[in-house]
Design a protein around this motif. Structure first.
Motif, PDB file in Angstrom:
ATOM      1  N   TYR A 283      20.035 -28.587   2.168  1.00  0.00           N
ATOM      2  CA  TYR A 283      20.551 -30.097   2.041  1.00  0.00           C
ATOM      3  C   TYR A 283      21.551 -30.537   2.686  1.00  0.00           C
ATOM      4  N   ASN A 284      22.570 -29.506   2.774  1.00  0.00           N
ATOM      5  CA  ASN A 284      23.713 -29.691   3.490  1.00  0.00           C
ATOM      6  C   ASN A 284      23.734 -30.186   4.941  1.00  0.00           C
ATOM      7  N   ASP A 285      22.529 -29.317   5.687  1.00  0.00           N
ATOM      8  CA  ASP A 285      22.209 -29.660   6.850  1.00  0.00           C
ATOM      9  C   ASP A 285      21.767 -31.029   7.039  1.00  0.00           C
ATOM     10  N   PHE A 286      20.828 -31.483   6.337  1.00  0.00           N
ATOM     11  CA  PHE A 286      20.451 -32.921   6.169  1.00  0.00           C
ATOM     12  C   PHE A 286      21.276 -34.015   5.998  1.00  0.00           C
ATOM     13  N   GLN A 287      22.263 -33.635   5.140  1.00  0.00           N
ATOM     14  CA  GLN A 287      23.410 -34.457   4.918  1.00  0.00           C
ATOM     15  C   GLN A 287      24.086 -34.854   6.173  1.00  0.00           C
ATOM     16  N   SER A 288      24.338 -33.798   7.243  1.00  0.00           N
ATOM     17  CA  SER A 288      25.334 -33.958   8.215  1.00  0.00           C
ATOM     18  C   SER A 288      24.337 -34.225   9.534  1.00  0.00           C
TER      19      SER A 288
END
Length: 322
Positions: A283-288
């Motif tokens: 999810y952190n990759d999606f956020q960035s």
């Protein structure tokens, strides 16, 4: 004077033509005598001007001064003549492996140190009796420097079912560069010459030179490289794609929800691929991500797995509130 010369020639019974022959013979005899004597060995004091080179961190590579090395040697007359009587001699540059530090920019070598460099200073056909010069002092001016990484430039190809296991390694992986501060501040790394190897089926290693930069000196002129090459097998699996680190109040939707994974593993296999291999979108990759497109990750691959590829390569992600 002319009468005296004529009288001398008349005593020798030489006319003009005979006189030319006489001078030629005399010159030839002198040349033979000179060559003979210069070819003989003599014991003499020989002086050779020397400029020192040494790889001293933070200092110039070449000394700003020269020193005369004086020694009692046995060598040919020709060598003695060239060493002691030739005009405008260019100092010899001698590369010293190490030098003693006196203070600041001043470094020195002793006569004991010079014993290792006799053949470089005087040549291979000199027999040394002893050095008259006891200690030679050289000045190596301070020079601006910084440490930068070495980036290898490599092009490899492999035989079928062979690939590299890990990246190309270089040693040392960084070097100190020297030069004017204005030049140094624009250099954040240095590159090797192109390393081109084809049809690899075994691990390889070698030496690659560092590409030169005008006005810049390197602490190392080359680096050692190594590449671990191994045979592999390819395993294909279709897996479900899940989300990870998703907040409890949100739902990460991934399209497509499954992927074909091609796993490369070292041959021969000493294990079986776990049926529960998990691949996920963080999810952190999606956020960035600016576009909502993400790549698969996995953290439970068995040891011996070289890597994997997925089909598709990227996945579209959307977030919905629960």
């Amino acid at each position: 004077m002319k009468r005296l010369l004529d009288k001398f020639l008349s005593m020798l019974h030489l006319d003009g033509r005979d006189w030319a022959v006489f001078l030629t013979a005399l010159l030839l005899a002198f040349s033979i005598w000179l060559i003979h004597n210069l070819s003989l060995n003599y014991t003499e004091f020989v002086k050779v001007p020397v400029v020192a080179k040494c790889n001293i961190e933070g200092h110039s590579a070449v000394s700003s001064n020269k020193c005369d090395v004086v020694a009692r040697c046995r060598t040919s007359g020709f060598n003695i003549f060239m060493a002691n009587y030739s005009l405008n001699r260019t100092p010899k540059e001698i590369l010293f492996e190490s030098m003693h530090h006196k203070s600041g920019e001043i470094y020195y070598v002793t006569s004991a140190d010079l014993n290792e460099y006799v053949h470089l200073i005087y040549g291979d056909i000199v027999s040394l009796d002893y050095f008259v010069s006891d200690t030679l002092f050289f000045r190596f001016p301070y020079e601006a420097n910084r440490r930068v990484p070495v980036s290898p430039v490599a092009v490899f190809s492999y035989e079928p079912q062979y690939t590299s296991r890990g990246d190309l390694q270089v040693e040392p992986d960084s070097v100190t560069i020297y030069g004017e501060p204005l030049h140094l501040e624009n250099i954040d790394r240095v590159y090797t010459e192109a390393i081109k190897l084809g049809a690899l089926n075994t691990s390889t290693h070698g030496i690659a030179r560092i590409e030169k930069i005008k006005g810049i000196r390197f602490s190392e002129e080359s680096v050692r490289y190594s590449l671990n090459v191994t045979r592999y097998v390819e395993i294909q699996k279709r897996v479900k794609v899940t989300g990870r680190n998703v907040p409890g109040d949100k739902e990460l939707m991934i399209y497509p929800s499954s992927a074909l994974v091609r796993i490369k593993a070292v041959f021969p296999l000493s294990y079986t691929m776990d049926e529960n291999l998990s691949f996920y979108i963080d999810y952190n990759d999606f956020q960035s991500s600016l576009t909502g497109k993400c790549m698969l990750k996995s953290d439970n691959l068995p040891e011996g797995v070289i890597g994997f590829e997925t089909e598709p390569g990227v996945f579209d992600c959307f977030v919905d509130e629960k």
